[in-house]
Write an enzyme that holds these catalytic residues in place. Structure first.
Site, short mmCIF file in Angstrom:
data_model
loop_
_atom_site.label_atom_id
_atom_site.label_comp_id
_atom_site.label_asym_id
_atom_site.label_seq_id
_atom_site.Cartn_x
_atom_site.Cartn_y
_atom_site.Cartn_z
N GLU A 1 -5.21 -12.24 7.16
CA GLU A 1 -6.26 -11.16 7.15
C GLU A 1 -7.23 -11.18 6.52
O GLU A 1 -7.98 -10.34 6.26
CB GLU A 1 -5.17 -9.85 6.73
CG GLU A 1 -4.44 -9.95 5.38
CD GLU A 1 -3.68 -8.72 4.90
OE1 GLU A 1 -3.79 -8.01 5.60
OE2 GLU A 1 -3.06 -8.87 4.10
N ASP B 1 -7.50 -5.65 7.50
CA ASP B 1 -8.34 -6.36 6.54
C ASP B 1 -9.03 -7.22 7.37
O ASP B 1 -10.08 -7.65 6.96
CB ASP B 1 -7.26 -6.81 5.62
CG ASP B 1 -7.05 -6.09 4.48
OD1 ASP B 1 -7.98 -5.58 4.03
OD2 ASP B 1 -6.01 -5.65 4.18
N HIS C 1 0.91 -1.08 -0.16
CA HIS C 1 -0.19 -0.13 -0.07
C HIS C 1 0.77 1.26 -0.07
O HIS C 1 0.48 2.32 -0.21
CB HIS C 1 -0.98 -0.02 1.19
CG HIS C 1 -2.02 -1.12 1.35
ND1 HIS C 1 -2.90 -1.30 0.40
CD2 HIS C 1 -2.11 -2.14 2.18
CE1 HIS C 1 -3.40 -2.51 0.42
NE2 HIS C 1 -3.11 -3.05 1.65
C1 3PY Z 1 -3.91 -4.85 7.76
O1 3PY Z 1 -4.06 -4.39 9.03
O2 3PY Z 1 -4.68 -5.05 6.94
C2 3PY Z 1 -2.47 -4.82 7.02
O3 3PY Z 1 -2.22 -5.16 6.06
C3 3PY Z 1 -1.42 -3.88 8.06
O4 3PY Z 1 -1.34 -2.67 7.27
MG MG Z 2 -3.84 -5.82 4.92
#
Ligand code: 3PY
Ligand code: MG
Length: 258
Positions: free
Chosen positions: A153, A179, A49
């Protein structure tokens, strides 16, 4: 936090140490170097990102290394070629996003570990220079000197967490709370402390502990990182270069405005 010997991060994590990492998204090598020189043990460079391009990441890896910290790279989604390249550039670890199954984990290992664990292609020019090792030395110790982390995630990753962590060559799991909270709330919430996420964090730490692997997580600030360290997490990223810049700006503006 004292500066650490180069390429010692993986060994220290495997030996049970808890490590805090800066997190850099702005794509500025000088900021990553500052985080290293000012005392972070490791600095994670986020290509998923963040604003990094390939030339910038190569420069930043060297800057962090020479600043006395271990450079870690999060490559873009499904970019296993970049994972391999970041190790070639001298990264001491990879955090791969959205690893949802044992098959994904095996693909990650294929790109980040040499035979017999994986199938990483040979050619680490900068890693040889930074590590000071010759070809045989790096080939023989690359697994011991680097760390491969799979991000948990999504709901699917959480369901498959035991299979993912069991894959040979996966050294650590790393939780993305943004996520994962979005997934667990079906898109209703971005919430790093909601109860379902807290339960998932404990499940993931337990899955790692069961097989003697390392649990890691992204955190928004130092108090949260230290709280997760008490719950079994040993690789914790703290805030971000962007977040720290913004909070510093806000603090100064508040003082100016009285
Ligand atoms: C998330 O929290 O989804 C990440 O990928 C960390 O930035
Ligand atoms: Mg993430």
């Amino acid at each position: 936090m004292a500066a650490s010997p180069a390429f010692s991060l993986a060994r220290r994590l495997r030996a049970g140490e808890t490590v805090y990492s800066a997190w850099c998204v702005l794509g500025v090598p000088l900021l990553a170097e500052t985080a290293a020189r000012d005392g972070f043990t490791t600095v994670t460079l986020d290509m998923q990102h963040g604003l990094w391009d390939v030339a910038g990441i190569a420069t930043a890896i060297g800057a962090v290394h020479h600043g006395g910290a271990a450079p870690i790279v999060r490559p873009p989604l499904n970019d296993f070629g970049m994972a391999s390249r970041a190790l070639d550039f001298g990264a001491e670890g990879i955090i791969a996003p959205m690893i949802n199954s044992a098959a994904d984990a095996r693909t990650l290992v294929e790109a980040t570990k040499y035979l017999p664990r994986g199938g990483r292609s040979w050619g680490p020019p900068r890693a040889l220079t930074l590590s000071g090792l010759d070809i045989a030395g790096y080939l023989g110790t690359a697994h011991d000197l680097t760390i491969t982390m799979a991000m948990i995630e999504t709901r699917q990753a959480l369901e498959n967490v035991h299979e993912i962590v069991a894959v040979d060559g996966i050294d650590a799991l790393f939780v993305g709370p943004s996520d994962l909270s979005i997934a667990l709330s079906n898109g209703r919430a971005w919430n790093h402390t909601m109860p379902e996420l807290e339960r998932a964090l404990d499940t993931i730490a337990e899955a790692c502990a069961k097989v003697g692997k390392i649990a890691g997580a992204f955190t928004a600030d130092a108090p949260r990182a230290m709280a997760l360290a008490k719950r079994g997490y040993r690789f914790l990223t703290v805030s971000s270069d962007n977040g720290m810049l913004k909070s510093g700006i806000a603090e100064q503006l508040k003082a100016l405005r009285g």
